[in-house]
Scaffold this motif. Sequence first.
Motif, PDB file in Angstrom:
ATOM      1  N   SER A   1       0.838  -1.212   0.000  1.00 45.93           N
ATOM      2  CA  SER A   1       0.000   0.000   0.000  1.00 45.93           C
ATOM      3  C   SER A   1       0.863   1.248   0.000  1.00 45.93           C
ATOM      4  O   SER A   1       0.556   2.238  -0.681  1.00 45.93           O
ATOM      5  CB  SER A   1      -0.928   0.002   1.222  1.00 45.93           C
ATOM      6  OG  SER A   1      -1.857  -1.052   1.144  1.00 45.93           O
ATOM      7  N   TYR A   2       1.930   1.212   0.765  1.00 38.92           N
ATOM      8  CA  TYR A   2       2.876   2.332   0.776  1.00 38.92           C
ATOM      9  C   TYR A   2       3.457   2.566  -0.621  1.00 38.92           C
ATOM     10  O   TYR A   2       3.507   3.699  -1.115  1.00 38.92           O
ATOM     11  CB  TYR A   2       3.997   2.034   1.770  1.00 38.92           C
ATOM     12  CG  TYR A   2       5.236   2.878   1.590  1.00 38.92           C
ATOM     13  CD1 TYR A   2       5.310   4.181   2.089  1.00 38.92           C
ATOM     14  CD2 TYR A   2       6.335   2.377   0.899  1.00 38.92           C
ATOM     15  CE1 TYR A   2       6.453   4.951   1.900  1.00 38.92           C
ATOM     16  CE2 TYR A   2       7.480   3.144   0.708  1.00 38.92           C
ATOM     17  CZ  TYR A   2       7.527   4.424   1.207  1.00 38.92           C
ATOM     18  OH  TYR A   2       8.651   5.191   1.025  1.00 38.92           O
ATOM     19  N   LEU A   3       3.884   1.494  -1.285  1.00 39.61           N
ATOM     20  CA  LEU A   3       4.444   1.630  -2.629  1.00 39.61           C
ATOM     21  C   LEU A   3       3.392   2.093  -3.628  1.00 39.61           C
ATOM     22  O   LEU A   3       3.697   2.884  -4.534  1.00 39.61           O
ATOM     23  CB  LEU A   3       5.062   0.300  -3.067  1.00 39.61           C
ATOM     24  CG  LEU A   3       6.314  -0.129  -2.305  1.00 39.61           C
ATOM     25  CD1 LEU A   3       6.711  -1.549  -2.674  1.00 39.61           C
ATOM     26  CD2 LEU A   3       7.469   0.831  -2.551  1.00 39.61           C
TER      27      LEU A   3
ATOM     28  N   ASN B   1       4.320 -20.778 -11.200  1.00 40.18           N
ATOM     29  CA  ASN B   1       3.201 -20.392 -12.081  1.00 40.18           C
ATOM     30  C   ASN B   1       3.206 -18.891 -12.374  1.00 40.18           C
ATOM     31  O   ASN B   1       2.181 -18.216 -12.289  1.00 40.18           O
ATOM     32  CB  ASN B   1       1.859 -20.802 -11.457  1.00 40.18           C
ATOM     33  CG  ASN B   1       1.755 -22.295 -11.241  1.00 40.18           C
ATOM     34  OD1 ASN B   1       2.155 -23.079 -12.096  1.00 40.18           O
ATOM     35  ND2 ASN B   1       1.253 -22.690 -10.077  1.00 40.18           N
ATOM     36  N   ASP B   2       4.408 -18.396 -12.710  1.00 40.23           N
ATOM     37  CA  ASP B   2       4.577 -16.979 -13.052  1.00 40.23           C
ATOM     38  C   ASP B   2       4.137 -16.052 -11.924  1.00 40.23           C
ATOM     39  O   ASP B   2       3.608 -14.957 -12.168  1.00 40.23           O
ATOM     40  CB  ASP B   2       3.819 -16.632 -14.334  1.00 40.23           C
ATOM     41  CG  ASP B   2       4.400 -17.347 -15.546  1.00 40.23           C
ATOM     42  OD1 ASP B   2       5.636 -17.510 -15.591  1.00 40.23           O
ATOM     43  OD2 ASP B   2       3.636 -17.746 -16.432  1.00 40.23           O
ATOM     44  N   GLY B   3       4.360 -16.509 -10.703  1.00 38.47           N
ATOM     45  CA  GLY B   3       4.061 -15.655  -9.555  1.00 38.47           C
ATOM     46  C   GLY B   3       2.587 -15.500  -9.271  1.00 38.47           C
ATOM     47  O   GLY B   3       2.173 -14.514  -8.645  1.00 38.47           O
ATOM     48  N   ALA B   4       1.786 -16.484  -9.667  1.00 38.97           N
ATOM     49  CA  ALA B   4       0.329 -16.364  -9.530  1.00 38.97           C
ATOM     50  C   ALA B   4      -0.122 -16.200  -8.082  1.00 38.97           C
ATOM     51  O   ALA B   4      -1.168 -15.603  -7.814  1.00 38.97           O
ATOM     52  CB  ALA B   4      -0.348 -17.592 -10.147  1.00 38.97           C
ATOM     53  N   ARG B   5       0.679 -16.721  -7.135  1.00 34.91           N
ATOM     54  CA  ARG B   5       0.302 -16.634  -5.723  1.00 34.91           C
ATOM     55  C   ARG B   5       1.120 -15.592  -4.975  1.00 34.91           C
ATOM     56  O   ARG B   5       1.034 -15.504  -3.747  1.00 34.91           O
ATOM     57  CB  ARG B   5       0.468 -18.009  -5.066  1.00 34.91           C
ATOM     58  CG  ARG B   5      -0.447 -19.078  -5.653  1.00 34.91           C
ATOM     59  CD  ARG B   5      -0.213 -20.425  -5.008  1.00 34.91           C
ATOM     60  NE  ARG B   5      -0.506 -20.389  -3.577  1.00 34.91           N
ATOM     61  CZ  ARG B   5      -0.271 -21.411  -2.748  1.00 34.91           C
ATOM     62  NH1 ARG B   5       0.259 -22.533  -3.220  1.00 34.91           N
ATOM     63  NH2 ARG B   5      -0.574 -21.316  -1.477  1.00 34.91           N
ATOM     64  N   SER B   6       1.909 -14.829  -5.686  1.00 38.94           N
ATOM     65  CA  SER B   6       2.763 -13.819  -5.055  1.00 38.94           C
ATOM     66  C   SER B   6       2.028 -12.483  -4.947  1.00 38.94           C
ATOM     67  O   SER B   6       1.687 -11.877  -5.965  1.00 38.94           O
ATOM     68  CB  SER B   6       4.043 -13.626  -5.880  1.00 38.94           C
ATOM     69  OG  SER B   6       4.691 -12.410  -5.536  1.00 38.94           O
TER      70      SER B   6
ATOM     71  N   ARG C   1       0.636  -7.136  -7.424  1.00 38.74           N
ATOM     72  CA  ARG C   1       0.518  -5.683  -7.302  1.00 38.74           C
ATOM     73  C   ARG C   1       1.456  -4.964  -8.266  1.00 38.74           C
ATOM     74  O   ARG C   1       1.058  -3.995  -8.914  1.00 38.74           O
ATOM     75  CB  ARG C   1       0.836  -5.259  -5.858  1.00 38.74           C
ATOM     76  CG  ARG C   1       0.440  -3.825  -5.525  1.00 38.74           C
ATOM     77  CD  ARG C   1      -1.071  -3.663  -5.412  1.00 38.74           C
ATOM     78  NE  ARG C   1      -1.598  -4.445  -4.306  1.00 38.74           N
ATOM     79  CZ  ARG C   1      -1.702  -3.986  -3.055  1.00 38.74           C
ATOM     80  NH1 ARG C   1      -1.367  -2.752  -2.758  1.00 38.74           N
ATOM     81  NH2 ARG C   1      -2.187  -4.762  -2.106  1.00 38.74           N
ATOM     82  N   VAL C   2       2.685  -5.424  -8.356  1.00 41.65           N
ATOM     83  CA  VAL C   2       3.660  -4.750  -9.228  1.00 41.65           C
ATOM     84  C   VAL C   2       3.241  -4.873 -10.689  1.00 41.65           C
ATOM     85  O   VAL C   2       3.482  -3.971 -11.490  1.00 41.65           O
ATOM     86  CB  VAL C   2       5.083  -5.314  -8.997  1.00 41.65           C
ATOM     87  CG1 VAL C   2       6.079  -4.654  -9.949  1.00 41.65           C
ATOM     88  CG2 VAL C   2       5.519  -5.078  -7.560  1.00 41.65           C
ATOM     89  N   SER C   3       2.593  -5.982 -11.054  1.00 40.88           N
ATOM     90  CA  SER C   3       2.125  -6.129 -12.444  1.00 40.88           C
ATOM     91  C   SER C   3       1.103  -5.051 -12.783  1.00 40.88           C
ATOM     92  O   SER C   3       1.059  -4.553 -13.923  1.00 40.88           O
ATOM     93  CB  SER C   3       1.538  -7.520 -12.664  1.00 40.88           C
ATOM     94  OG  SER C   3       0.338  -7.690 -11.941  1.00 40.88           O
TER      95      SER C   3
END
Length: 301
Positions: A37-39, A85-90, A95-97
């Motif tokens: 949220s800060y970012l 899985n291409d960061g599906a659970r990250s 958020r960065v995407s």
Amino acid sequence: QRSQERDQFHIQEEVDNIRVAVVQTINDFATKEDALSYLDNLLATHLSKLDPAEYPHFILLPELAAMKYEYEPSKAWSWGESLNNDGARSPTVKRVSLWARSYNCFLGLSILEASDDGDFHNTFIILTPTGFLHPSRVRKSRSASLESFIFRGCPSDHVVELDPQSFAEGRRLELYGRKLRVGVAICYENILTSTLNQLKRAKGLDFIAAPVCAPRFVPWPTSLAFSQKEADLTNQIFGEQPLKNANVLKTHVLWANKTGNFQSKTPFSILVPSIKSIFMGESAIVRMDGHVRRLPQEGDG
């Protein structure tokens, strides 16, 4: 040509027709959502001042930007994220995407990767302007000092190639058929001969992305061999490294660090139960010709 966009927390510069930016952040987060949220707010605040046509092509955030940098091993489980899985659970990748797609840019940072081999790694990732996780991932090759209690070093290729046609119409880079070549050196790697030699052997690097999370070194008890003199020397060397690397590697360097207070418990509950310091800040864009634009030690953004 150089953008005049600059404030206390963010620098944008044009190097060889590529608009690049470094963002300096704080470290004191209680949860992953606090950090993200800060970012969110930080990027929106600074990029909203720009016309979309002037958004950077590449934005660099500090090392482990979306978490609290600390040396307490049990806390790693709160911050670690899988890139399967291409960061599906990250949470960070998700958020960065959104940011990369919204601002039509490549956006790079490192995260604490919880890998299938049962270890944690400090892994640099890049999200593309289309919002996808780039397949190239750079793991920090060696953990520094107490970091070894949190994540394991792992050799990897430190050069990433990016497609300049990934941008929206009107923002595409004309690189005459070649890819955008980015060298990566994560914090301590900027003084490691093995990493610097790998980058020196690489041909045609457009710039070095150096995400950093560097508190000022403080003296430890003599039994742990870190005196005030050694701390002062280390701080001096690290502060001069961006300019030195630009000169040695013959390319531009993006250096993104954290700012503000640093406090952490350590694994040494008796000898050194905790460490207090401040982050060096001074994020910078260093051009190959020696021109430096640097943020102050204090101030995020």
